[in-house]
Motif scaffolding. Structure first.
Motif, PDB file in Angstrom:
ATOM      1  N   GLU A   1       0.867  -1.213   0.271  1.00 53.10           N
ATOM      2  CA  GLU A   1       0.079   0.277   0.066  1.00 53.10           C
ATOM      3  C   GLU A   1       0.731   1.526  -0.506  1.00 53.10           C
ATOM      4  O   GLU A   1       0.775   2.778  -0.397  1.00 53.10           O
ATOM      5  CB  GLU A   1      -1.074   0.121   1.541  1.00 53.10           C
ATOM      6  N   ASN A   2       1.617   1.050  -0.055  1.00 53.65           N
ATOM      7  CA  ASN A   2       3.040   2.768   0.146  1.00 53.65           C
ATOM      8  C   ASN A   2       3.940   2.688  -1.109  1.00 53.65           C
ATOM      9  O   ASN A   2       3.949   3.788  -1.354  1.00 53.65           O
ATOM     10  CB  ASN A   2       3.780   2.218   1.477  1.00 53.65           C
TER      11      ASN A   2
ATOM     12  N   ARG B   1       0.713   4.061  -3.876  1.00 54.65           N
ATOM     13  CA  ARG B   1       0.189   5.317  -2.948  1.00 54.65           C
ATOM     14  C   ARG B   1      -0.155   6.290  -4.396  1.00 54.65           C
ATOM     15  O   ARG B   1       0.917   6.302  -5.660  1.00 54.65           O
ATOM     16  CB  ARG B   1       0.725   6.014  -2.072  1.00 54.65           C
TER      17      ARG B   1
ATOM     18  N   SER C   1      -2.117   9.061   6.764  1.00 52.32           N
ATOM     19  CA  SER C   1      -2.853   9.011   6.042  1.00 52.32           C
ATOM     20  C   SER C   1      -3.863   8.301   6.692  1.00 52.32           C
ATOM     21  O   SER C   1      -3.665   6.639   7.445  1.00 52.32           O
ATOM     22  CB  SER C   1      -1.795   8.435   5.216  1.00 52.32           C
ATOM     23  N   ASN C   2      -5.073   8.415   6.090  1.00 48.14           N
ATOM     24  CA  ASN C   2      -6.079   7.960   6.859  1.00 48.14           C
ATOM     25  C   ASN C   2      -7.067   6.714   6.169  1.00 48.14           C
ATOM     26  O   ASN C   2      -7.965   5.569   6.909  1.00 48.14           O
ATOM     27  CB  ASN C   2      -7.101   8.841   7.569  1.00 48.14           C
ATOM     28  N   ASN C   3      -6.772   6.209   5.103  1.00 43.67           N
ATOM     29  CA  ASN C   3      -8.103   5.460   4.570  1.00 43.67           C
ATOM     30  C   ASN C   3      -6.673   4.475   3.649  1.00 43.67           C
ATOM     31  O   ASN C   3      -7.288   4.466   2.291  1.00 43.67           O
ATOM     32  CB  ASN C   3      -8.528   7.215   3.229  1.00 43.67           C
ATOM     33  N   ASN C   4      -6.362   4.178   4.233  1.00 44.26           N
ATOM     34  CA  ASN C   4      -5.406   3.567   3.502  1.00 44.26           C
ATOM     35  C   ASN C   4      -6.037   1.706   3.172  1.00 44.26           C
ATOM     36  O   ASN C   4      -6.831   1.728   4.347  1.00 44.26           O
ATOM     37  CB  ASN C   4      -3.848   2.945   4.530  1.00 44.26           C
TER      38      ASN C   4
ATOM     39  N   ALA D   1      -4.924   4.059  10.430  1.00 41.16           N
ATOM     40  CA  ALA D   1      -3.586   5.430   9.438  1.00 41.16           C
ATOM     41  C   ALA D   1      -2.369   5.220  10.349  1.00 41.16           C
ATOM     42  O   ALA D   1      -2.436   5.571  11.215  1.00 41.16           O
ATOM     43  CB  ALA D   1      -4.853   6.012  10.697  1.00 41.16           C
TER      44      ALA D   1
ATOM     45  N   ALA E   1       2.483   8.723   6.077  1.00 41.98           N
ATOM     46  CA  ALA E   1       3.100   8.556   4.690  1.00 41.98           C
ATOM     47  C   ALA E   1       3.642   9.434   3.974  1.00 41.98           C
ATOM     48  O   ALA E   1       3.480  10.829   4.526  1.00 41.98           O
ATOM     49  CB  ALA E   1       1.697   7.951   4.247  1.00 41.98           C
TER      50      ALA E   1
ATOM     51  N   PRO F   1      -3.036   7.887  -0.681  1.00 38.04           N
ATOM     52  CA  PRO F   1      -3.752   6.578  -0.173  1.00 38.04           C
ATOM     53  C   PRO F   1      -3.995   5.499  -1.467  1.00 38.04           C
ATOM     54  O   PRO F   1      -3.910   6.051  -2.503  1.00 38.04           O
ATOM     55  CB  PRO F   1      -4.711   6.108   0.473  1.00 38.04           C
TER      56      PRO F   1
ATOM     57  N   HIS G   1      -7.957   0.338  -3.353  1.00 37.52           N
ATOM     58  CA  HIS G   1      -8.340  -1.220  -3.602  1.00 37.52           C
ATOM     59  C   HIS G   1      -8.352  -1.652  -4.076  1.00 37.52           C
ATOM     60  O   HIS G   1      -8.343  -0.800  -5.584  1.00 37.52           O
ATOM     61  CB  HIS G   1      -9.010  -1.104  -3.013  1.00 37.52           C
TER      62      HIS G   1
END
Length: 400
Positions: free
Chosen positions: A60-61, A64, A336-339, A344, A347, A364, A367
């Motif tokens: 996920e990083n 982004r 970042s809150n919506n990973n 959270a 990032a 983020p 999905h």
């Protein structure tokens, strides 16, 4: 994030580190990067480190600010959709093999100015990973002590390849804008590693000396630099990289008499030549060890800062994350809150700083399949009914 590449679109079909880094760096500068994955995620989608649910923090990083399309690439219709997307966008970054359904010659048959940037292991298509490449080009033979090789944990060749790949991609795009010509850029990890080694002068060095360097432990090659321990047990890396810093180090530790003694013993001058100092490093290190062991870390830092000598503590990452310059007050990081993982945390956004532009927060990762419907409608002009059929038959996937 900076909006510098807003006119660039890129299809990314990739896994692990090097190829996703190409897309990440482009996305952080404003490019529309459309990542295409197998429905359910590819082979790196659950790669460690993960949360309890198996969501990969690495994935996920590295992904982004990208959009996500999910297709069943085991079926011919899914592969055909991917080929059409590549030809519509005209720019591809991938680490899939050079021979296969995404071979450049197949893509350019439908778009003459197609650009493909392809991360590989060896130039002939054989498999190699950062860790095997690093072993192969000799760096573990230079680290540590004794006869056993010592690997490091940073996949440096992957990240260098990703950065070079982003550069090569933009160079190819510029050429296309000027000439109308596309083309394929191949980036074997082995070539990136050997080319970088050569750029550092090591190939010339081996040709000149006929042998490799000795192991140096924690010493820095070619200058005075190593780890030392203070009276209160702090371990500090100190590097006097030039004449100014060497003289500052001598003043900071009040070593003029000791250095004069070494010069008399060896019949050399330790001023003005890094190479001479490096050749006599063991004797110099012994003098430094004694002086540093007699003072506290706080006193050492104060003295070195006054003289402008480069130094830094040995931290764990949790300790580094308490440092305001590295992390807590670093504008590189935003919350970042919506990973996809649901966690959270701060990032990293674009690593460069452009003082003339506003730095926008890190975006983020998507999905898997979050943008499938949007991209198929936007890029391929598929009607809603056809997209629904693709989803219902499992050719295309959407995020839950």
């Amino acid at each position: 994030m900076y909006d510098l590449l807003g006119t660039l679109s890129l299809i990314e079909v990739s896994s692990f580190v090097a190829a996703p880094t190409i897309g990440l760096y482009c996305a952080q500068f404003g490019a529309d990067v459309i990542r295409v994955d197998q429905i359910g995620g590819g082979q790196d989608f659950h790669r460690l480190p993960v949360n309890e649910r198996g969501d990969s923090f690495s994935w996920e990083n590295l992904n982004r600010a990208k959009r996500s399309v999910a297709l069943d690439l085991t079926r011919s219709e899914g592969r055909e959709l991917l080929v059409r997307l590549c030809q519509d966008v005209g720019t591809l970054a991938t680490n899939l093999p050079p021979r296969g359904f995404l071979a450049h010659e197949k893509l350019e048959a439908g778009r003459l100015d197609m650009i493909s940037v392809r991360v590989m292991g060896w130039p002939d298509g054989a498999i190699a990973l950062d860790y095997t490449v690093n072993a192969g080009v000799g760096y573990p033979a230079l680290t540590g002590h004794g006869d056993e090789p010592v690997n490091h944990s940073l996949p440096a060749w992957d990240f260098i390849t990703g950065a070079y790949g982003a550069f090569a991609l933009l160079a190819a795009v510029q050429r296309r804008a000027a000439t109308g010509l596309g083309g394929e850029v191949r980036l074997p990890l082995t070539d990136i590693a050997m080319g970088t080694v050569a750029n550092l002068g090591r190939v010339a060095e081996v040709v000149h000396t006929g042998q490799d360097r000795p192991r140096l432990g924690n010493a820095v090659y070619g200058t005075i630099g190593r780890d030392f321990v203070t009276a209160d047990g702090a371990r500090v890396m100190i590097v006097a990289i030039n004449e100014r810093q060497w003289q500052g180090l001598v003043r900071a530790l009040d070593l003029s008499s000791a250095v004069a003694g070494l010069e008399a013993a060896f019949g050399v001058s330790l001023s003005g030549d890094d190479g001479v100092r490096f050749r006599h490093r063991d004797a110099i290190f012994a003098v430094l060890e004694k002086a540093i062991a007699a003072i506290t870390h706080a006193e050492l830092v104060e003295r070195l800062d006054v003289e402008g000598v480069t130094h830094g503590p040995y931290n764990t990452l949790p300790q580094a994350m308490q440092d305001e310059r590295l992390f807590t007050a670093n504008p590189l990081f935003t919350m970042s809150n919506n990973n996809p993982s649901g966690l959270a945390y701060p990032a990293a956004g674009a690593i460069a700083t452009i003082p003339q532009m506003e730095r926008t927060p890190a975006v983020p990762a998507p999905h898997i399949g979050q943008h499938t419907e949007q991209v198929l409608a936007e890029r391929l002009k598929l009607p809603a009914g056809e997209i629904a059929r693709l989803v219902d038959t499992g050719i295309a996937g959407i995020a839950p």
